[in-house]
Design a protein around this motif. Sequence first.
Motif, PDB file in Angstrom:
ATOM      1  N   SER A  44       0.828  -1.202   0.000  1.00 22.83           N
ATOM      2  CA  SER A  44       0.000   0.000   0.000  1.00 22.83           C
ATOM      3  C   SER A  44       0.867   1.259   0.000  1.00 22.83           C
ATOM      4  N   LYS A  45       2.017   1.200   0.656  1.00 21.31           N
ATOM      5  CA  LYS A  45       2.927   2.347   0.669  1.00 21.31           C
ATOM      6  C   LYS A  45       3.403   2.661  -0.742  1.00 21.31           C
ATOM      7  N   VAL A  46       3.827   1.661  -1.468  1.00 17.17           N
ATOM      8  CA  VAL A  46       4.303   1.875  -2.841  1.00 17.17           C
ATOM      9  C   VAL A  46       3.166   2.422  -3.703  1.00 17.17           C
ATOM     10  N   LYS A  47       1.973   1.888  -3.523  1.00 18.73           N
ATOM     11  CA  LYS A  47       0.832   2.372  -4.307  1.00 18.73           C
ATOM     12  C   LYS A  47       0.513   3.832  -3.985  1.00 18.73           C
ATOM     13  N   GLU A  48       0.622   4.219  -2.722  1.00 21.10           N
ATOM     14  CA  GLU A  48       0.379   5.616  -2.360  1.00 21.10           C
ATOM     15  C   GLU A  48       1.457   6.522  -2.954  1.00 21.10           C
ATOM     16  N   LEU A  49       2.696   6.062  -2.953  1.00 22.65           N
ATOM     17  CA  LEU A  49       3.760   6.852  -3.571  1.00 22.65           C
ATOM     18  C   LEU A  49       3.529   6.997  -5.075  1.00 22.65           C
ATOM     19  N   MET A  50       3.065   5.932  -5.711  1.00 24.42           N
ATOM     20  CA  MET A  50       2.732   6.010  -7.136  1.00 24.42           C
ATOM     21  C   MET A  50       1.610   7.031  -7.357  1.00 24.42           C
ATOM     22  N   ALA A  51       0.592   6.967  -6.524  1.00 22.35           N
ATOM     23  CA  ALA A  51      -0.534   7.892  -6.653  1.00 22.35           C
ATOM     24  C   ALA A  51      -0.073   9.333  -6.432  1.00 22.35           C
ATOM     25  N   LEU A  52       0.832   9.544  -5.484  1.00 23.19           N
ATOM     26  CA  LEU A  52       1.351  10.883  -5.243  1.00 23.19           C
ATOM     27  C   LEU A  52       2.109  11.390  -6.468  1.00 23.19           C
ATOM     28  N   SER A  53       2.905  10.537  -7.073  1.00 18.41           N
ATOM     29  CA  SER A  53       3.649  10.922  -8.267  1.00 18.41           C
ATOM     30  C   SER A  53       2.700  11.324  -9.402  1.00 18.41           C
ATOM     31  N   ILE A  54       1.654  10.557  -9.582  1.00 18.24           N
ATOM     32  CA  ILE A  54       0.660  10.880 -10.616  1.00 18.24           C
ATOM     33  C   ILE A  54      -0.076  12.165 -10.266  1.00 18.24           C
ATOM     34  N   ALA A  55      -0.396  12.357  -8.996  1.00 14.56           N
ATOM     35  CA  ALA A  55      -1.083  13.577  -8.555  1.00 14.56           C
ATOM     36  C   ALA A  55      -0.247  14.812  -8.873  1.00 14.56           C
ATOM     37  N   ILE A  56       1.061  14.702  -8.664  1.00 13.39           N
ATOM     38  CA  ILE A  56       1.958  15.813  -8.978  1.00 13.39           C
ATOM     39  C   ILE A  56       1.948  16.077 -10.482  1.00 13.39           C
ATOM     40  N   SER A  57       2.102  15.015 -11.275  1.00 15.72           N
ATOM     41  CA  SER A  57       2.122  15.164 -12.729  1.00 15.72           C
ATOM     42  C   SER A  57       0.805  15.705 -13.267  1.00 15.72           C
ATOM     43  N   THR A  84      10.163  10.123  -4.826  1.00 15.85           N
ATOM     44  CA  THR A  84       8.923  10.026  -5.591  1.00 15.85           C
ATOM     45  C   THR A  84       8.682  11.325  -6.362  1.00 15.85           C
ATOM     46  N   ILE A  85       8.912  12.452  -5.707  1.00 16.87           N
ATOM     47  CA  ILE A  85       8.765  13.760  -6.357  1.00 16.87           C
ATOM     48  C   ILE A  85       9.741  13.858  -7.527  1.00 16.87           C
ATOM     49  N   GLY A  86      10.942  13.344  -7.361  1.00 21.61           N
ATOM     50  CA  GLY A  86      11.926  13.358  -8.441  1.00 21.61           C
ATOM     51  C   GLY A  86      11.441  12.612  -9.671  1.00 21.61           C
ATOM     52  N   VAL A  87      10.814  11.466  -9.469  1.00 21.68           N
ATOM     53  CA  VAL A  87      10.267  10.700 -10.594  1.00 21.68           C
ATOM     54  C   VAL A  87       9.137  11.487 -11.265  1.00 21.68           C
ATOM     55  N   ALA A  88       8.291  12.116 -10.450  1.00 15.87           N
ATOM     56  CA  ALA A  88       7.198  12.916 -11.013  1.00 15.87           C
ATOM     57  C   ALA A  88       7.735  14.078 -11.839  1.00 15.87           C
ATOM     58  N   ILE A  89       8.783  14.719 -11.345  1.00 17.99           N
ATOM     59  CA  ILE A  89       9.393  15.825 -12.081  1.00 17.99           C
ATOM     60  C   ILE A  89       9.981  15.323 -13.398  1.00 17.99           C
ATOM     61  N   MET A  90      10.676  14.204 -13.354  1.00 18.93           N
ATOM     62  CA  MET A  90      11.266  13.633 -14.564  1.00 18.93           C
ATOM     63  C   MET A  90      10.178  13.338 -15.597  1.00 18.93           C
ATOM     64  N   MET A  91       9.037  12.825 -15.151  1.00 19.80           N
ATOM     65  CA  MET A  91       7.965  12.466 -16.075  1.00 19.80           C
ATOM     66  C   MET A  91       7.130  13.674 -16.502  1.00 19.80           C
ATOM     67  N   GLY A  92       7.026  14.684 -15.649  1.00 23.57           N
ATOM     68  CA  GLY A  92       6.113  15.785 -15.931  1.00 23.57           C
ATOM     69  C   GLY A  92       6.752  17.120 -16.243  1.00 23.57           C
ATOM     70  N   GLY A  93       8.085  17.225 -16.172  1.00 27.32           N
ATOM     71  CA  GLY A  93       8.760  18.452 -16.535  1.00 27.32           C
ATOM     72  C   GLY A  93       8.506  19.606 -15.579  1.00 27.32           C
ATOM     73  N   GLY A  94       8.496  20.813 -16.129  1.00 30.61           N
ATOM     74  CA  GLY A  94       8.385  22.043 -15.347  1.00 30.61           C
ATOM     75  C   GLY A  94       7.176  22.101 -14.441  1.00 30.61           C
ATOM     76  N   PRO A  95       5.949  21.825 -14.963  1.00 33.23           N
ATOM     77  CA  PRO A  95       4.789  21.883 -14.071  1.00 33.23           C
ATOM     78  C   PRO A  95       4.909  20.921 -12.887  1.00 33.23           C
ATOM     79  N   SER A  96       5.502  19.768 -13.103  1.00 30.67           N
ATOM     80  CA  SER A  96       5.675  18.823 -12.000  1.00 30.67           C
ATOM     81  C   SER A  96       6.712  19.317 -11.007  1.00 30.67           C
ATOM     82  N   THR A  97       7.655  20.128 -11.460  1.00 33.30           N
ATOM     83  CA  THR A  97       8.615  20.724 -10.536  1.00 33.30           C
ATOM     84  C   THR A  97       7.883  21.624  -9.548  1.00 33.30           C
ATOM     85  N   ILE A  98       6.973  22.445 -10.056  1.00 33.08           N
ATOM     86  CA  ILE A  98       6.206  23.344  -9.191  1.00 33.08           C
ATOM     87  C   ILE A  98       5.340  22.539  -8.232  1.00 33.08           C
TER      88      ILE A  98
END
Length: 114
Positions: A44-57, A84-98
């Motif tokens: 469940s922890k990994v799934k929540e981290l995945m969901a957080l990454s998608i939420a950021i993107s 997790t935030i780093g992966v979201a930034i890598m996948m989503g670029g500038g908006p994911s950085t913010i």
Amino acid sequence: MKSYKEINNDQKTLSSEYHKSAPAVLDGFMELHKASMKEGALSSKVKELMALSIAISARCDGCIGAHAKASLREGATREEIIETIGVAIMMGGGPSTIYGTQALGAVDEFLAEK
């Protein structure tokens, strides 16, 4: 800075109101949520981290608030969330950085409650 505690509280209120008008829709979504997030091959922890990454993107404040808090509840560390935030930034670029930096603000807000 946004208050993710307030965002979460506001979303609970809005969801409760929506549920009165369309209970089958919200109940169906919640069943999907429970089934998707339960322990399985992935924790469940990994799934929540995945969901957080998608939420950021996806740049979804309500999703960030919910999944930042749930990630902590499932035992994620601040360091795991930073990665997790780093992966979201890598996948989503500038908006994911913010939104990634805002997600870290959400995590710090929830950690300060403890």
